[in-house]
Design an enzyme around this catalytic site. Structure first.
Site, PDB file in Angstrom:
ATOM      1  CD  GLN A   1      -3.158   0.983   1.815  1.00  0.00           C
ATOM      2  OE1 GLN A   1      -3.085  -0.010   2.680  1.00  0.00           O
ATOM      3  NE2 GLN A   1      -4.070   2.148   1.788  1.00  0.00           N
ATOM      4  CG  PHE A   2       0.969   3.787  -3.635  1.00  0.00           C
ATOM      5  CD1 PHE A   2       1.101   5.304  -3.568  1.00  0.00           C
ATOM      6  CD2 PHE A   2       0.095   3.214  -3.945  1.00  0.00           C
ATOM      7  CE1 PHE A   2      -0.123   5.880  -4.295  1.00  0.00           C
ATOM      8  CE2 PHE A   2      -1.024   3.763  -4.717  1.00  0.00           C
ATOM      9  CZ  PHE A   2      -1.162   4.985  -4.923  1.00  0.00           C
ATOM     10  CB  THR A   3      -1.971   5.544   0.199  1.00  0.00           C
ATOM     11  OG1 THR A   3      -2.583   4.254   0.798  1.00  0.00           O
ATOM     12  CG2 THR A   3      -2.747   5.255  -1.255  1.00  0.00           C
TER      13      THR A   3
END
Length: 150
Positions: free
Chosen positions: A78-80
Site C-alpha cells: 500500500q503505497f498510500t
C-alpha cells in the site's frame, strides 16, 4: 518502510470481484515502501511483526505473537502509507518508492515473515486495484515505521 498491523478474526483480498487470498485469525498487514528503504528495513519489520505480542494468552493478556497463536498473515502492498499531508488537502506520494525498489522489498518482507512464521504468507497483488475486507479483532491496530524504531 511503514506497516499498519491489524489483529483480525479473518481478512481477504479480492481483485476484479474474485477472491484472491484469505486468512482466518491472524494479522492483516499493510506494507508501504518509501524511497531510501532497504533490505534491512524489510527484515527488521518482518521480525518485529511476527514477534509482536498482541494475541491473548490463557489469562486474556496480550502476551503471544502471531507465531505463538498459530495465526496467519495477509500482507498487502500500500503505497498510500507513504503519503505526505503537510501541504493542502491532496496527499502527495512523492516519497513512495517506485516499483523497482518497492516490489523487491515487499517480496522480501513477505518472504522473511513466511520464514519466521513457518508457513505461507498470503499476499495481495502489487499495484492491483484490490478490495480488502477484514474483521478487526479487538480492535488491535499497530503502526510501525522502520525509520523510527521506537
Amino acid at each position: 518502510m511503514r506497516l499498519v498491523i491489524q489483529r483480525v478474526k479473518e481478512a481477504s483480498v479480492s481483485i476484479g470481484g474474485s477472491l484472491h487470498s484469505a486468512i482466518g485469525p491472524g494479522l492483516m498487514v499493510l506494507v508501504g515502501v518509501a524511497d531510501g528503504d532497504s533490505a534491512d528495513d524489510a527484515r527488521w519489520l518482518a521480525a518485529k511483526c511476527t514477534a509482536m505480542r498482541i494475541f491473548a494468552d490463557c489469562e486474556g493478556v496480550m502476551n503471544r505473537s502471531v507465531i505463538d497463536a498459530g495465526g496467519d498473515i495477509l500482507a498487502v502492498s500500500q503505497f498510500t502509507l507513504c503519503a505526505s499531508t503537510r501541504k493542502g488537502n491532496r496527499p502527495s506520494y512523492i516519497h513512495a518508492a517506485g516499483h523497482d525498489l518497492a516490489i523487491p522489498l515487499y517480496e522480501l518482507f513477505c518472504s522473511e515473515c513466511q520464514s519466521l512464521l513457518g508457513r505461507e504468507v498470503r499476499k495481495g497483488v502489487f499495484g492491483a486495484d484490490m478490495q480488502v475486507a477484514l474483521v478487526n479483532d479487538g480492535p488491535v491496530t499497530i503502526v510501525i515505521d522502520s525509520k523510527l524504531r521506537e
